[in-house]
Structure formats: structure tokens, C-alpha cells
Design an enzyme around this catalytic site. Structure first.
Site, PDB file in Angstrom:
ATOM      1  N   SER A  64      -6.362  -3.607   8.130  1.00  0.00           N
ATOM      2  CA  SER A  64      -7.209  -4.368   9.061  1.00  0.00           C
ATOM      3  C   SER A  64      -7.175  -3.769  10.466  1.00  0.00           C
ATOM      4  CB  SER A  64      -6.759  -5.828   9.120  1.00  0.00           C
ATOM      5  OG  SER A  64      -6.903  -6.441   7.864  1.00  0.00           O
ATOM      6  N   ARG A 114       0.807  -1.224   0.000  1.00  0.00           N
ATOM      7  CA  ARG A 114       0.000   0.000   0.000  1.00  0.00           C
ATOM      8  C   ARG A 114       0.837   1.270   0.000  1.00  0.00           C
ATOM      9  NH1 ARG A 114      -2.980  -2.576   5.003  1.00  0.00           N
ATOM     10  NH2 ARG A 114      -0.817  -3.154   5.143  1.00  0.00           N
TER      11      ARG A 114
END
Ligand code: ADP
Length: 165
Positions: free
Chosen positions: A132, A94
Site C-alpha cells: 500500500s 510477501r
């Protein structure tokens, strides 16, 4: 030499799975012959969702994709890859921070299994903020995570809500 059909492993905690994870799998399944999603079982980690829950989530989400399968693994991922004849270890990236961590991990894995190559797949721009750990925190505080995770995960996260809405 003509390259053989290649199988890839995509390991992760998936605690919980997000649209970012699913996007990586969806793209990878059009490139690799098979994608083996591997739910990590690490006794030293405190997961919010237990192994069976994480497996059930992933199995449900990949059900429409015939060349994707879901496994649990409590050994070295390189050993798992070798045992299942997977040449590629796939990781999503990311950010630069992700990359520096993933790069070091890939060097370690290469030392253990030189025949297995790590491939990095950059996240889709829609999902680069999905993490998450942040989603768990947001959900526990009553935040709306419906655009970040499948609805079954959003519903499951509600039981960990620490503030009432
Ligand atoms: P781990 O504990 O192994 O990092 P995660 O479940 O957090 O497990 O992540 C599994 C893989 O998915 C990792 O390669 C991670 O970089 C990647 N990943 C996580 N979130 C995203 C996202 N939003 N976009 C792309 N890749 C992601």
C-alpha cells in the site's frame, strides 16, 4: 476431537486495499467458515483514506462473497477476535522481511490471547510486490496503479496526485 467450523479475522490498514489483500481474502474464504476483515483504526497512524472510506472500499470488494464481513476496530485485534469468537488471526506474507515482523507480532498476540492462533498465508506470486505505501507514492507521482488496485481505488488515488501528467 472433530474441529469446529473456524472463523478468521484478517486485520489491516487497507490504506488503500490492493489486489494482494483481496487475493488473501478470496483464498481464505474457501477455507474458513467466515472471514471477518477488520479495518484498523489507530489514532497514532496517519491514514491517506479515512475509516469510512476504507470501510466502504472493503465492503464493496467483498460484497460478492457471502461469508466475508467487514468491521472497524480500534482495540487490540485479539480482543476483537475473542469478542467475535474467531480462533484464527490471518496475516498475509510477501517476503522474509514481512515474515520476521509478522512472526514477532504473532508472539505478542499469543501472549495476549493464547487461544487465538496466527495463520500466515503467503502472497500469490502475482502480488508479492504490492505494498500500500509504495502504491500511494507511485500514484502521487502520477504512476499507473491500475494493475495493482481495483479501479475505484485507482480513481480515488488520483486526488492525491502531486504532479500533473
Ligand atoms: P498493516 O498495517 O496491518 O500491515 P496492511 O493493510 O498493510 O496492514 O496489510 C494487512 C495484511 O495484508 C497484512 O497481513 C499484510 O502482510 C497483508 N498484505 C499486504 N499486502 C499484501 C500482498 N500484496 N499480498 C499478500 N498479503 C498482503
Amino acid at each position: 476431537m472433530v474441529p469446529a467450523m473456524v472463523k478468521a479475522v484478517f486485520p489491516g490498514s487497507f490504506d488503500p486495499p490492493t489486489f494482494g489483500h483481496l487475493n488473501i481474502i478470496e483464498r481464505a474464504r474457501t477455507i474458513f467458515e467466515r472471514v471477518l476483515v477488520v479495518v484498523a483504526v489507530n489514532r497514532d497512524k496517519n491514514y491517506l483514506f479515512n475509516t469510512e472510506e476504507r470501510l466502504a472500499f472493503m465492503r464493496e470488494f467483498v460484497a460478492p462473497w457471502p461469508n466475508v464481513e467487514v468491521h472497524a476496530c480500534d482495540t487490540l485485534i485479539v480482543e476483537f477476535a475473542r469478542k467475535h469468537s474467531c480462533r484464527v488471526l490471518l496475516r498475509g506474507v510477501r517476503s522474509v522481511q514481512d515474515f520476521s515482523y509478522e512472526f514477532e507480532l504473532s508472539i505478542l498476540n499469543k501472549g495476549v490471547g493464547p487461544e487465538i492462533e496466527t495463520f500466515f498465508m503467503p502472497t500469490d506470486q502475482k502480488y508479492f510486490v504490492l505494498r500500500s505505501s509504495a502504491i500511494k507514492e507511485l500514484a502521487s507521482l502520477g504512476g499507473d496503479v491500475s494493475g495493482m488496485v481495483p479501479s475505484v481505488v485507482a480513481t480515488a488515488l488520483e486526488r492525491f496526485r502531486t504532479v500533473s501528467s
